[in-house]
Design a protein around this motif. Structure first.
Motif, PDB file in Angstrom:
ATOM      1  N   CYS A 138      39.503  38.248  30.766  1.00  0.00           N
ATOM      2  CA  CYS A 138      40.550  38.001  31.453  1.00  0.00           C
ATOM      3  C   CYS A 138      40.554  36.268  31.368  1.00  0.00           C
ATOM      4  O   CYS A 138      41.574  35.896  30.998  1.00  0.00           O
ATOM      5  CB  CYS A 138      40.506  38.433  32.590  1.00  0.00           C
ATOM      6  N   ARG A 139      39.446  35.800  31.586  1.00  0.00           N
ATOM      7  CA  ARG A 139      39.534  34.365  31.940  1.00  0.00           C
ATOM      8  C   ARG A 139      39.327  33.536  30.679  1.00  0.00           C
ATOM      9  O   ARG A 139      40.192  32.782  30.363  1.00  0.00           O
ATOM     10  CB  ARG A 139      38.414  34.087  32.686  1.00  0.00           C
ATOM     11  N   GLU A 140      38.527  34.002  29.781  1.00  0.00           N
ATOM     12  CA  GLU A 140      38.333  33.223  28.605  1.00  0.00           C
ATOM     13  C   GLU A 140      39.205  33.478  27.446  1.00  0.00           C
ATOM     14  O   GLU A 140      39.223  32.661  26.435  1.00  0.00           O
ATOM     15  CB  GLU A 140      36.951  33.462  28.052  1.00  0.00           C
ATOM     16  N   ILE A 141      39.567  34.814  27.174  1.00  0.00           N
ATOM     17  CA  ILE A 141      40.682  35.161  26.052  1.00  0.00           C
ATOM     18  C   ILE A 141      41.954  34.988  26.569  1.00  0.00           C
ATOM     19  O   ILE A 141      42.989  34.619  25.820  1.00  0.00           O
ATOM     20  CB  ILE A 141      40.020  36.520  25.581  1.00  0.00           C
ATOM     21  N   LYS A 142      42.190  35.628  27.778  1.00  0.00           N
ATOM     22  CA  LYS A 142      43.665  35.949  28.139  1.00  0.00           C
ATOM     23  C   LYS A 142      44.125  34.614  28.883  1.00  0.00           C
ATOM     24  O   LYS A 142      45.212  34.245  29.135  1.00  0.00           O
ATOM     25  CB  LYS A 142      44.013  37.056  29.034  1.00  0.00           C
ATOM     26  N   ARG A 143      43.288  33.973  29.224  1.00  0.00           N
ATOM     27  CA  ARG A 143      43.534  32.478  30.280  1.00  0.00           C
ATOM     28  C   ARG A 143      44.072  33.014  31.413  1.00  0.00           C
ATOM     29  O   ARG A 143      45.022  32.316  32.130  1.00  0.00           O
ATOM     30  CB  ARG A 143      44.299  31.532  29.571  1.00  0.00           C
ATOM     31  N   GLU A 144      43.685  33.892  32.094  1.00  0.00           N
ATOM     32  CA  GLU A 144      44.177  34.398  33.327  1.00  0.00           C
ATOM     33  C   GLU A 144      42.932  34.629  34.369  1.00  0.00           C
ATOM     34  O   GLU A 144      41.788  34.683  33.782  1.00  0.00           O
ATOM     35  CB  GLU A 144      44.961  35.869  33.471  1.00  0.00           C
ATOM     36  N   ASN A 145      43.278  34.749  35.738  1.00  0.00           N
ATOM     37  CA  ASN A 145      42.042  34.913  36.445  1.00  0.00           C
ATOM     38  C   ASN A 145      42.254  36.294  37.369  1.00  0.00           C
ATOM     39  O   ASN A 145      42.405  36.091  38.638  1.00  0.00           O
ATOM     40  CB  ASN A 145      41.863  33.580  37.402  1.00  0.00           C
ATOM     41  N   VAL A 146      42.668  37.533  36.662  1.00  0.00           N
ATOM     42  CA  VAL A 146      42.948  38.607  37.453  1.00  0.00           C
ATOM     43  C   VAL A 146      41.717  39.045  38.431  1.00  0.00           C
ATOM     44  O   VAL A 146      41.672  39.460  39.560  1.00  0.00           O
ATOM     45  CB  VAL A 146      43.502  39.780  36.482  1.00  0.00           C
ATOM     46  N   PHE A 147      40.429  38.908  37.765  1.00  0.00           N
ATOM     47  CA  PHE A 147      39.327  39.599  38.240  1.00  0.00           C
ATOM     48  C   PHE A 147      38.189  38.351  38.789  1.00  0.00           C
ATOM     49  O   PHE A 147      38.338  37.255  38.447  1.00  0.00           O
ATOM     50  CB  PHE A 147      38.388  40.415  37.056  1.00  0.00           C
ATOM     51  N   SER A 148      37.232  38.871  39.760  1.00  0.00           N
ATOM     52  CA  SER A 148      36.415  37.977  40.177  1.00  0.00           C
ATOM     53  C   SER A 148      35.336  39.008  40.868  1.00  0.00           C
ATOM     54  O   SER A 148      35.525  40.136  41.068  1.00  0.00           O
ATOM     55  CB  SER A 148      36.699  37.159  41.587  1.00  0.00           C
ATOM     56  N   ILE A 149      34.089  38.516  41.028  1.00  0.00           N
ATOM     57  CA  ILE A 149      33.126  39.153  41.595  1.00  0.00           C
ATOM     58  C   ILE A 149      33.087  38.939  43.132  1.00  0.00           C
ATOM     59  O   ILE A 149      32.696  37.796  43.581  1.00  0.00           O
ATOM     60  CB  ILE A 149      31.764  38.846  41.029  1.00  0.00           C
ATOM     61  N   ASP A 150      33.171  39.855  44.021  1.00  0.00           N
ATOM     62  CA  ASP A 150      33.125  39.674  45.239  1.00  0.00           C
ATOM     63  C   ASP A 150      31.815  40.633  45.946  1.00  0.00           C
ATOM     64  O   ASP A 150      31.479  41.309  45.138  1.00  0.00           O
ATOM     65  CB  ASP A 150      34.258  40.364  45.855  1.00  0.00           C
ATOM     66  N   GLY A 194      24.683  41.670  46.247  1.00  0.00           N
ATOM     67  CA  GLY A 194      23.742  42.659  46.319  1.00  0.00           C
ATOM     68  C   GLY A 194      24.423  43.997  45.704  1.00  0.00           C
ATOM     69  O   GLY A 194      25.216  44.050  44.724  1.00  0.00           O
ATOM     70  N   PHE A 195      24.054  45.203  46.171  1.00  0.00           N
ATOM     71  CA  PHE A 195      24.455  46.388  45.929  1.00  0.00           C
ATOM     72  C   PHE A 195      26.038  46.380  45.927  1.00  0.00           C
ATOM     73  O   PHE A 195      26.452  47.332  45.135  1.00  0.00           O
ATOM     74  CB  PHE A 195      23.448  47.534  46.726  1.00  0.00           C
ATOM     75  N   ASP A 196      26.457  45.790  47.038  1.00  0.00           N
ATOM     76  CA  ASP A 196      27.795  45.917  47.343  1.00  0.00           C
ATOM     77  C   ASP A 196      28.808  45.066  46.277  1.00  0.00           C
ATOM     78  O   ASP A 196      30.045  45.008  46.537  1.00  0.00           O
ATOM     79  CB  ASP A 196      28.067  45.481  48.869  1.00  0.00           C
ATOM     80  N   SER A 197      28.071  44.361  45.504  1.00  0.00           N
ATOM     81  CA  SER A 197      28.730  43.721  44.299  1.00  0.00           C
ATOM     82  C   SER A 197      29.902  44.383  43.839  1.00  0.00           C
ATOM     83  O   SER A 197      29.668  45.563  43.462  1.00  0.00           O
ATOM     84  CB  SER A 197      28.009  42.855  43.370  1.00  0.00           C
ATOM     85  N   LYS A 198      31.107  43.896  43.585  1.00  0.00           N
ATOM     86  CA  LYS A 198      32.193  44.491  43.051  1.00  0.00           C
ATOM     87  C   LYS A 198      33.024  43.602  42.265  1.00  0.00           C
ATOM     88  O   LYS A 198      33.334  42.332  42.621  1.00  0.00           O
ATOM     89  CB  LYS A 198      33.015  45.209  43.990  1.00  0.00           C
ATOM     90  N   VAL A 199      33.742  43.968  41.141  1.00  0.00           N
ATOM     91  CA  VAL A 199      34.829  43.373  40.477  1.00  0.00           C
ATOM     92  C   VAL A 199      35.919  43.611  41.141  1.00  0.00           C
ATOM     93  O   VAL A 199      36.675  44.691  41.332  1.00  0.00           O
ATOM     94  CB  VAL A 199      34.784  44.037  38.925  1.00  0.00           C
ATOM     95  N   ALA A 200      36.488  42.623  41.760  1.00  0.00           N
ATOM     96  CA  ALA A 200      37.727  42.525  42.476  1.00  0.00           C
ATOM     97  C   ALA A 200      39.064  41.880  42.160  1.00  0.00           C
ATOM     98  O   ALA A 200      38.722  41.094  41.373  1.00  0.00           O
ATOM     99  CB  ALA A 200      37.278  42.187  44.016  1.00  0.00           C
ATOM    100  N   VAL A 201      40.021  42.313  42.580  1.00  0.00           N
ATOM    101  CA  VAL A 201      41.277  41.758  42.272  1.00  0.00           C
ATOM    102  C   VAL A 201      41.662  41.092  43.741  1.00  0.00           C
ATOM    103  O   VAL A 201      41.885  41.872  44.640  1.00  0.00           O
ATOM    104  CB  VAL A 201      42.655  42.821  41.729  1.00  0.00           C
ATOM    105  N   ASP A 202      42.156  39.961  43.427  1.00  0.00           N
ATOM    106  CA  ASP A 202      42.357  39.248  44.941  1.00  0.00           C
ATOM    107  C   ASP A 202      41.574  39.392  46.079  1.00  0.00           C
ATOM    108  O   ASP A 202      40.478  39.296  45.840  1.00  0.00           O
ATOM    109  CB  ASP A 202      44.018  39.699  45.274  1.00  0.00           C
ATOM    110  N   PHE A 203      42.234  39.945  47.189  1.00  0.00           N
ATOM    111  CA  PHE A 203      41.150  40.117  48.192  1.00  0.00           C
ATOM    112  C   PHE A 203      40.713  41.745  48.356  1.00  0.00           C
ATOM    113  O   PHE A 203      41.061  42.327  49.204  1.00  0.00           O
ATOM    114  CB  PHE A 203      41.886  39.669  49.670  1.00  0.00           C
ATOM    115  N   ASP A 204      40.250  41.973  47.163  1.00  0.00           N
ATOM    116  CA  ASP A 204      39.621  43.407  46.955  1.00  0.00           C
ATOM    117  C   ASP A 204      40.882  44.425  47.156  1.00  0.00           C
ATOM    118  O   ASP A 204      41.058  45.244  47.958  1.00  0.00           O
ATOM    119  CB  ASP A 204      38.617  43.604  48.080  1.00  0.00           C
ATOM    120  N   GLN A 205      41.763  44.209  46.420  1.00  0.00           N
ATOM    121  CA  GLN A 205      43.029  44.904  46.535  1.00  0.00           C
ATOM    122  C   GLN A 205      43.083  45.845  44.900  1.00  0.00           C
ATOM    123  O   GLN A 205      42.655  45.538  44.025  1.00  0.00           O
ATOM    124  CB  GLN A 205      44.378  44.391  46.675  1.00  0.00           C
TER     125      GLN A 205
END
Length: 227
Positions: free
Chosen positions: A158-170, A173-184
């Motif tokens: 999303c970041r490198e090909i589409k040049r958007e920042n829809v996803f992040s890692i929130d 540890g075990f609770d790590s998750k690919v999140a959107v905004d404030f985990d929405q």
């Protein structure tokens, strides 16, 4: 650019400066399995499936982001390497849902295909699993984060090909998750003309809504849509 001489599985070969062990292996027809790597994306070594043995190194190293060095002695399929890959895969499967037979990705799931290649069946380890509600709010993409293996391909694509920042890692540890905004839930209009995250996902965590439950063919090329 000068050539770098190394030994790969007992055979002297040459590579170029800046080349990774994975790229060298591919150039010489040796397949090293990966789950988080794509040539179009910055390597991160997140999945560790591509580990190889380098003589003199303290630990196994990730081939996808380790550059070759002069006189390296590399083994891509030694007993130590294969054992490590099977353990890593078992750990991934231990926290993965046991619903492969009803998964939309089915036999195209890279995790399942790799398990078959390495001869890994039901994991001996029964780990804690992550369960999240299926996200269907978006009219374009369905997310089932219970199946996510945190390879981070969707984040980077999303970041490198589409040049958007829809996803992040929130979280951590075990609770790590690919999140959107404030985990929405994912519900972005930019996704209407783009499915790059779906195309790069190695498992069944991301699906195009209009293709859900459809029969898919293996080996479809990555086609980037939108700007």
């Amino acid at each position: 650019m000068s050539a770098i001489d190394v030994t790969l599985n007992g055979t002297p070969v040459s590579g170029s400066e800046g080349m990774t062990i994975l790229e060298l292996a591919q150039e010489n027809g040796i397949d090293i399995p990966t789950l988080c790597y794509m040539s179009e994306l910055t390597p991160t070594g997140a999945c560790r499936i591509c580990v190889v043995e380098v003589t003199g190194a303290r630990t196994l190293v990730a081939a996808c982001h380790t550059p070759i060095q002069p006189d390296m002695d590399i083994y891509t399929h030694s007993p130590k390497v294969l054992k490590a890959r099977r353990v890593i895969l078992e750990l991934l499967l231990a926290s993965h849902p046991d619903n492969c037979v009803v998964c939309d990705k089915a036999n195209l799931c890279e995790l399942r295909l790799l398990a078959a290649d390495l001869g890994v069946g039901l994991p001996r380890i029964r780990g804690e699993k992550r369960y999240y509600p299926i996200e269907e709010l978006s009219p374009y993409i369905v997310r089932d984060m219970s199946k996510c293996i945190l390879c981070r391909k969707c984040v980077r694509a999303c970041r490198e090909i589409k040049r958007e920042n829809v996803f992040s890692i929130d979280y951590r540890g075990f609770d790590s998750k690919v999140a959107v905004d404030f985990d929405q839930e994912l519900d972005k209009s930019v996704c209407e003309s783009c499915d790059v995250c779906v195309q790069v996902c190695p498992v069944g965590a991301l699906t195009k809504k209009d293709e859900r439950f459809a029969v898919k063919k293996k080996g479809a090329p990555l086609v980037i849509t939108g700007n």
